[in-house]
Design a protein around this motif. Structure first.
Motif, PDB file in Angstrom:
ATOM      1  N   GLY A  71       0.807  -1.165  -0.012  1.00 34.75           N
ATOM      2  CA  GLY A  71      -0.004  -0.111   0.007  1.00 34.75           C
ATOM      3  C   GLY A  71       0.700   1.282   0.176  1.00 34.75           C
ATOM      4  N   GLY A  72       0.316   2.299   0.453  1.00 37.54           N
ATOM      5  CA  GLY A  72       1.067   3.838   0.464  1.00 37.54           C
ATOM      6  C   GLY A  72       2.332   3.661   1.141  1.00 37.54           C
ATOM      7  N   ALA A  73       2.303   3.073   2.372  1.00 44.82           N
ATOM      8  CA  ALA A  73       3.546   3.239   3.095  1.00 44.82           C
ATOM      9  C   ALA A  73       4.394   2.325   2.417  1.00 44.82           C
ATOM     10  CB  ALA A  73       3.387   2.645   4.499  1.00 44.82           C
ATOM     11  N   ALA A  74       4.199   1.020   2.056  1.00 43.99           N
ATOM     12  CA  ALA A  74       5.079   0.204   1.610  1.00 43.99           C
ATOM     13  C   ALA A  74       5.539   0.547   0.155  1.00 43.99           C
ATOM     14  CB  ALA A  74       4.482  -1.261   1.460  1.00 43.99           C
ATOM     15  N   MET A  75       4.876   1.019  -0.676  1.00 45.27           N
ATOM     16  CA  MET A  75       5.406   1.594  -1.904  1.00 45.27           C
ATOM     17  C   MET A  75       6.467   2.740  -1.826  1.00 45.27           C
ATOM     18  SD  MET A  75       4.461  -0.005  -4.669  1.00 45.27           S
ATOM     19  CE  MET A  75       4.495   1.159  -6.029  1.00 45.27           C
ATOM     20  N   ALA A  76       6.028   3.644  -0.980  1.00 43.86           N
ATOM     21  CA  ALA A  76       6.771   4.919  -0.805  1.00 43.86           C
ATOM     22  C   ALA A  76       8.260   4.326  -0.158  1.00 43.86           C
ATOM     23  CB  ALA A  76       6.310   6.066   0.297  1.00 43.86           C
ATOM     24  N   ALA A  77       8.151   3.477   0.611  1.00 43.83           N
ATOM     25  CA  ALA A  77       9.555   2.928   1.366  1.00 43.83           C
ATOM     26  C   ALA A  77      10.300   2.338   0.152  1.00 43.83           C
ATOM     27  CB  ALA A  77       9.069   2.090   2.454  1.00 43.83           C
ATOM     28  N   VAL A 108      -0.139  10.164   5.572  1.00 47.55           N
ATOM     29  CA  VAL A 108       0.570   9.877   6.904  1.00 47.55           C
ATOM     30  C   VAL A 108       1.676   8.526   6.505  1.00 47.55           C
ATOM     31  CG1 VAL A 108       0.897   9.348   9.446  1.00 47.55           C
ATOM     32  CG2 VAL A 108      -0.685  11.153   8.619  1.00 47.55           C
ATOM     33  N   ALA A 109       0.642   7.548   5.963  1.00 48.98           N
ATOM     34  CA  ALA A 109       1.605   6.103   5.856  1.00 48.98           C
ATOM     35  C   ALA A 109       2.504   6.408   4.923  1.00 48.98           C
ATOM     36  CB  ALA A 109       0.525   5.289   5.357  1.00 48.98           C
ATOM     37  N   ALA A 110       2.493   7.099   3.588  1.00 52.31           N
ATOM     38  CA  ALA A 110       3.321   7.163   2.831  1.00 52.31           C
ATOM     39  C   ALA A 110       4.386   8.264   3.091  1.00 52.31           C
ATOM     40  CB  ALA A 110       2.648   7.984   1.567  1.00 52.31           C
ATOM     41  N   ALA A 111       4.126   9.219   3.947  1.00 50.06           N
ATOM     42  CA  ALA A 111       5.140  10.071   4.380  1.00 50.06           C
ATOM     43  C   ALA A 111       6.202   9.307   5.446  1.00 50.06           C
ATOM     44  CB  ALA A 111       4.605  11.279   5.289  1.00 50.06           C
ATOM     45  N   ALA A 112       5.393   8.336   6.216  1.00 46.46           N
ATOM     46  CA  ALA A 112       6.158   7.487   7.174  1.00 46.46           C
ATOM     47  C   ALA A 112       7.092   6.536   6.389  1.00 46.46           C
ATOM     48  CB  ALA A 112       5.211   6.909   8.040  1.00 46.46           C
ATOM     49  N   GLY A 113       6.428   5.855   5.438  1.00 46.37           N
ATOM     50  CA  GLY A 113       7.301   4.957   4.456  1.00 46.37           C
ATOM     51  C   GLY A 113       8.706   5.498   4.055  1.00 46.37           C
ATOM     52  N   THR A 114       8.249   6.729   3.494  1.00 45.31           N
ATOM     53  CA  THR A 114       9.747   7.258   2.935  1.00 45.31           C
ATOM     54  C   THR A 114      10.678   7.571   4.049  1.00 45.31           C
ATOM     55  OG1 THR A 114       8.289   8.588   1.240  1.00 45.31           O
ATOM     56  CG2 THR A 114      10.272   9.571   1.886  1.00 45.31           C
TER      57      THR A 114
END
Length: 561
Positions: A107-113, A413-419
């Motif tokens: 998802g958003g966190a995983a892809m960003a990371a 928030v998830a995407a920012a956290a993943g990055t």
């Protein structure tokens, strides 16, 4: 003059961010950053540590290194010391020796990371047990906002403030066609923003299966097609998201109730819908289905949005009731049954009957099957992974981001956290600052908040000075003939520093980011009152609300500065 090679920049804006980060380092007298050349040229005070320069760039989300052919003798060997300090980082760039990052989720966190980790030289194994893309694009944000927008259009065709001059008509709702349109856009976005990107990134290997920790350094994946695979890692990110919580109501588990997933995928609009829940998902879907033709009843254990400023729930409840949505406050379901195609819901205020029952009482982190204890990862009472501001868990080398953690459950928030997690897995020190985190509820009127409410400020022992501006004082709302709602500014007493904003308005979601930027910038309500805002816009309500700290806005001309 000292030169650094900068990687990770994708535009001139990135170069500006790197320059700003470097200029904050003590000893940096000037910094010139070139995106086309991938370099930073610096004038430094004597003995300025290069390690601090590299760390500052890493914290900004990029990577710095000393070029092998750095010209000129080093001062006291500081370039040599920097190269030594960067040795492990250079190793990550060298083919088979690249750091291996395992990412659980897509998802958003995983892809960003995953993408940031690749950008910083890592090999990534991404493990997904279900559909690529996670909750937001598949069964959350995207389909729900499509449904809400369609329902809004149906509502306006049926009823608007301009019906005296623009004839209204009862719309014909073809839910199956709306669903097909919705799913087509979901498929398009999932392919364009997730699947095709993964397919086009050779450094990311996608494994389809269910992962669990073998220990603190490896995962065992039960493959979707059969068998198992062991995935060792140098660093791991857990980004498994969350699922709809199901309350322990007697009889509920034996009925074909909906969660938001089933509701969004339904090709029918039921005549009678009961919704259990009183927060974001419950109210968004309740209003959408009501506008598509269902007779909707909401069961609120307390009141709508009882954890927010009381005025928010009061305004939304009044708006819902005016539309014909029944809101039953202080009401709980004690038992649920289903027979003859009908739900029977017993409550402390009587019995309700419905064709469909939607349960929207929150979301539970997807962590139960991960064997987190075996890896030394601590969770809270809800099963959420406990992380610090750098997304580190209690286990070294294991990070977490998104809805499976104890952070707010928003995809941005998830995407920012993943990055930031990916930056930190590569030796950076990036933190996630949530003090000016905006939140939006896509009802009509919308609800949007950022920063502190009065109650939260008082809990932190901050004295406040607050003002509430009703929308009948806002020109945009007046010309729209829709003055439902308010804008409330919470300021620090004495200084006037803006602490928080709560808004209920037709376009509150488009207003709140301006408030977030003002809070982030440390602006006072007096600063806000003196800014130029375009007329007629809803965001002008922020300026008018700020002016109420010193003026009676009813006595001002339309666009008085």
């Amino acid at each position: 003059m000292t030169e650094l090679a900068i990687s990770g920049m994708t535009c001139e804006s990135c170069a500006a961010h790197v320059r700003q980060a470097l200029e904050k380092v003590p000893g940096v007298r000037s910094a010139q950053v070139s995106y086309p050349n991938g370099t930073a040229r610096l004038t430094l005070a004597t003995d300025t540590p290069v390690a601090e320069l590299v760390s500052a760039v890493a914290a900004a989300g990029y990577r710095a290194r000393v070029p092998e052919a750095a010209s000129g003798p080093s001062r006291d060997g500081f370039l040599d010391r920097a190269r030594s300090w960067l040795g492990s980082g250079q190793k990550e760039r060298s083919g088979g020796d690249a750091s291996h990052v395992a990412v659980i989720g897509s998802g958003g966190a995983a892809m960003a990371a995953a993408l940031k980790a690749v950008e910083r030289g890592a090999r990534v194994t991404l493990i997904e047990r279900g559909t690529i893309g996670g909750t937001c694009v598949n069964v959350g944000c995207v389909p729900s906002k499509i449904l809400i927008r369609a329902a809004h259009v149906a509502h306006l065709r049926r009823r608007s403030p301009f019906d005296a001059g623009v004839s209204a008509a009862e719309p014909i709702i073809l839910r199956d066609r709306l669903l097909a349109q919705q799913q087509a856009r979901v498929d398009e976005l999932r392919h364009g923003k997730y699947e095709s990107i993964l397919q086009g990134t050779p450094a990311i290997t996608v494994v389809h299966g269910t992962a669990r920790f073998t220990d603190a350094h490896s995962l065992t994946v039960t493959l979707r097609d059969g068998g198992e695979r062991v995935v060792p890692f140098d660093r791991c990110l857990v980004a498994t998201g969350a699922s709809a919580a199901v309350p322990a109501i007697p009889g509920l588990a034996d009925t074909p109730f909906w969660t938001s997933t089933e509701a969004l995928a339904s090709s029918e609009t039921s005549p009678r819908l009961v919704v259990i829940g009183s927060s974001v998902v419950a109210v968004e879907l309740a209003q959408a289905f009501a506008r598509l033709g269902s007779q909707v009843t909401i069961l609120a254990r307390n009141k709508l949005f009882f954890r927010e400023d009381p005025a928010i729930g009061e305004v939304l409840t009044a708006a819902f009731r005016e539309e014909g949505i029944e809101v039953l406050e202080q009401t709980q379901a004690s038992r649920v049954a289903h027979a003859g195609g009908e739900f029977v819901v017993m409550t402390n205020h009587g019995v309700l009957r419905a064709d469909r029952l939607l349960v929207a009482t929150g979301r539970t982190p997807n962590t139960g099957a991960l064997n987190l204890e075996g890896a030394g990862v601590k969770v809270d009472g809800r099963g959420a992974i406990v992380v610090d501001g750098h997304m580190r868990t209690s286990a070294p080398n294991i990070y977490a981001a998104g809805d499976c953690t104890d952070q707010p459950q928003f995809v941005y928030v998830a995407a920012a956290a993943g990055t930031r997690a990916a930056i930190n897995m590569a030796g950076g020190n990036a933190a996630l600052d949530l003090r000016a985190m905006p939140a939006v509820v896509f009802t009509d009127p919308q609800i949007a908040t950022v920063g502190l409410s009065e109650a939260e400020a008082h809990q932190g022992r901050i004295e406040t000075d607050s003002r509430t501006l009703t929308l009948d004082n806002v020109p945009r709302a007046l010309v729209n003939f829709d003055t439902r709602g308010f804008i409330k500014l919470v300021a620090e007493a004495g200084t006037g520093r803006l602490l928080g904003v709560q808004a209920v308005a037709a376009e509150a979601g488009e207003v709140i980011q301006t408030a977030a930027i003002a809070i982030r910038a440390g602006m006072s309500v007096h600063d806000l009152a003196n800014q130029l805002f375009p007329y007629l816009t809803m965001v002008e309500a922020l300026k008018l609300a700020a002016q109420t700290f010193t003026k009676d806005v009813k006595q001002l001309s339309c666009c008085a500065g």
